[in-house]
Design a protein around this motif. Sequence first.
Motif, mmCIF file in Angstrom:
data_model
loop_
_atom_site.group_PDB
_atom_site.id
_atom_site.type_symbol
_atom_site.label_atom_id
_atom_site.label_comp_id
_atom_site.label_asym_id
_atom_site.label_seq_id
_atom_site.Cartn_x
_atom_site.Cartn_y
_atom_site.Cartn_z
ATOM 1 N N THR A 183 0.815 -1.217 0.000
ATOM 2 C CA THR A 183 0.000 0.000 0.000
ATOM 3 C C THR A 183 0.852 1.272 0.000
ATOM 4 O O THR A 183 0.502 2.259 -0.637
ATOM 5 N N ASN A 184 1.963 1.259 0.727
ATOM 6 C CA ASN A 184 2.827 2.450 0.776
ATOM 7 C C ASN A 184 3.330 2.819 -0.616
ATOM 8 O O ASN A 184 3.297 3.982 -1.024
ATOM 9 N N ALA A 185 3.809 1.809 -1.319
ATOM 10 C CA ALA A 185 4.352 2.047 -2.667
ATOM 11 C C ALA A 185 3.262 2.552 -3.608
ATOM 12 O O ALA A 185 3.474 3.474 -4.396
ATOM 13 N N LYS A 186 2.061 1.943 -3.496
ATOM 14 C CA LYS A 186 0.942 2.332 -4.374
ATOM 15 C C LYS A 186 0.520 3.776 -4.094
ATOM 16 O O LYS A 186 0.273 4.556 -5.022
ATOM 17 N N ALA A 187 0.460 4.140 -2.819
ATOM 18 C CA ALA A 187 0.083 5.516 -2.458
ATOM 19 C C ALA A 187 1.091 6.520 -3.008
ATOM 20 O O ALA A 187 0.724 7.570 -3.544
ATOM 21 N N ALA A 188 2.377 6.197 -2.890
ATOM 22 C CA ALA A 188 3.433 7.080 -3.404
ATOM 23 C C ALA A 188 3.324 7.203 -4.926
ATOM 24 O O ALA A 188 3.404 8.302 -5.489
#
Length: 306
Positions: A183-188
């Motif tokens: 999720t962190n990577a997708k949000a970024a």
Amino acid sequence: MSDPKSVAILGAGAWGTALAVLAKTNGHQVRVWSRQGSQTLAEVVQGADIVLSAVSIKGVRAITSQLQSLAVSPETIFVTATKGLDPETTCTPSQIWQEALRDHAVVVLSGPNLSKEIQKELPAATVVASKIATAAEFVQVVFSSDRFRVYTNSDILGVELGGTLKNVMAIAAGVCDGLELGTNAKAALLTRGLTEMVRIGVHWGAKLDTFYGLSGLGDLLATCNSPLSRNYQVGYQLAVGKALAEILLHLEGTAEGINTTQVLVQRAKQQNIPMPITEQVYRLLQGEVTPRQALLELMLRDMKPE
């Protein structure tokens, strides 16, 4: 409900069919044209109050050329629901429509609208944009219902570019999920992707605020988070090791983001606009890098302020 209007839908794919059902459910007379159909284009558009085109970008110029030679009422409003950029001229669909049919009102319809969800009668919202406010309002009334909320906007270019540019980001989002990056990577990725969309959109003359509305951020969120999106599917399947040719062979309909990426890279280079995510999506589609290499390139870019 308003008086029944005559609506001609050009293109019998999933999106054209979904829009035809919305207009029909509202009590309007709807005729659908497709290249495989028995009715001619002239028969379908005759007497239409609205002609809505949901054909792929590669078919837009041919359709507008045909319509130029037909006796279409000057009152007819043309609506484009195509998301893409012309590979030859880099024009948007509405620019092609307006150039070919100068005396007619042209309206763009774009938003977070996955056609399969609309066909299931799930609630959705969209935007209709035109330089002529009365034309946008006319289209708004025809398509609005308790399950399909339609907003108007005057920024025709911004509304159109939001729907077009997010398809590139949807390919990147599919890669992100296919690689299980979290999720962190997708949000970024999506946050930086929106920044990239805004950068090119404003450079081309669109309004900044439009990209934070339904046709920009809204469409980005819908398309980048749903396996129903064809562009997302392309990225996801590339990430799990499938070849592009094989993916396209089994894909239902057109993933417009592939063509858009190529046109965008070409135009961004000419105008010297930095588009790092688009650049990596392009290299991935060309087979120049693997999905993991593309991600690494993005993570290893020079450090800078946000």
